[in-house]
Design an enzyme around this catalytic site. Sequence first.
Site, PDB file in Angstrom:
ATOM      1  CG  ASP A  20     -52.248-101.097  55.396  1.00  0.00           C
ATOM      2  OD1 ASP A  20     -52.362-101.397  54.188  1.00  0.00           O
ATOM      3  OD2 ASP A  20     -52.584 -99.988  55.855  1.00  0.00           O
ATOM      4  CB  ALA A  21     -48.196-104.187  51.966  1.00  0.00           C
TER       5      ALA A  21
ATOM      6  N   GLY B   4     -48.303 -89.402  48.287  1.00  0.00           N
ATOM      7  CA  GLY B   4     -47.675 -89.612  46.987  1.00  0.00           C
ATOM      8  C   GLY B   4     -47.442 -88.299  46.265  1.00  0.00           C
TER       9      GLY B   4
ATOM     10  CD  GLU C  20     -56.301 -99.656  51.231  1.00  0.00           C
ATOM     11  OE1 GLU C  20     -55.612 -98.645  51.426  1.00  0.00           O
ATOM     12  OE2 GLU C  20     -56.433-100.189  50.105  1.00  0.00           O
TER      13      GLU C  20
ATOM     14  CG  LEU D 151     -44.775 -95.984  54.289  1.00  0.00           C
ATOM     15  CD1 LEU D 151     -45.383 -95.129  55.394  1.00  0.00           C
ATOM     16  CD2 LEU D 151     -43.280 -96.116  54.483  1.00  0.00           C
TER      17      LEU D 151
END
Length: 269
Positions: A9-10, A127, A74, A14
Site C-alpha cells: 500500500d503506497a 498530512g 484502496e 508511506l
Amino acid sequence: MNIKKVGIDAGGSLVKIAYEDSGVFHYKKYPIRELTSALEWIKMVAPNAKVALTGGKAAFMKDQFFPEGKIFPEFDSTCEGAMFLLKEAKIDTTKKLVIVNIGTGTSWFVAENNNYTRIFGSGIGGGTLMGLGALLTGETDFIKLVELASKGNKGNVDLLVKDIYYPQEPPIDGNLTASNFAKGVINPNSSKEDKAAAVINMIGETLVLLSMQAVTAFHADRLVYIGSTLAGNEPLKQCLSSYKKMVGIDHVFLDHGEYCGALGALLLL
C-alpha cells in the site's frame, strides 16, 4: 524466507508492506521517498511471490516494478484488512462499526458483518500534522513532532472554555477548546512543544466530532481507529480517547492498523 504473497500500500506519505511467510503475517513500512528501495527489497527477498497493490501509487508500482501484480481498490483493501484484524482481536464484527482510517487524510467507513461502505472523508489527517507542524515548529520528522507534542501544553496556544468563563466555573468541561490557535495573538512566543500539541489537539478534536456524527447517523456501536498517523502517536490517541466518557461510545485502536490497506490487498489475492 518462504514468501508466497505480498501486499503493498503506497500512498501520500508511506509505503506499507504486508507479507505472509510460512503462514505468519509480517509488516514493514518506509517513507514514500524510499519507495524504490522498498520495492527492490521485495523483489529480492520474494522474487516468486504474488503481489497485490493498492493506494495512490498502485498503478506506478505495477508499471515500474510488478507488471504481474494485481491492483485492488484502496477502500476495499483497507476495510478487508481492518475486518481481518478485528476478528483476530476477537472483536464482534456482526455489530455495526464505524472505521476511521487516519492516514495522510482521513476516511470513514461503516462496516457490518462482511459489508462495508465509505461514507465520507476529510483532508484533516497525518498530512496536516506534518505540514502545519513544519510551518509552526520547523520540524519535519513525524516522530520528533510527536515528541514535541507530548511535552507541550495546548492551553498556551488554544483558547479554552475555562479561559472564556474565568473567573466563573464553565457549564461544560473547561479544558475543551473554544477556538484553536486563538492565543496566537496574545501569546505569540509559545513554545514549539505547545504549538505541536495544539496541532494534534485540533486534528484529534476534529476527527472525534466527525466520527460522532457518523456513529449517530448510522447507529453504530463502536468506533475503530486505524491508520499510519496513529503509529507511535500517543498524544493523538490520548486526545481521541479523552472523549470516550463524554460521548459514551466505545472505541478501539487496532494493532497493526496502519497496515490494513496492505494486508487487505494481500487477502484479496
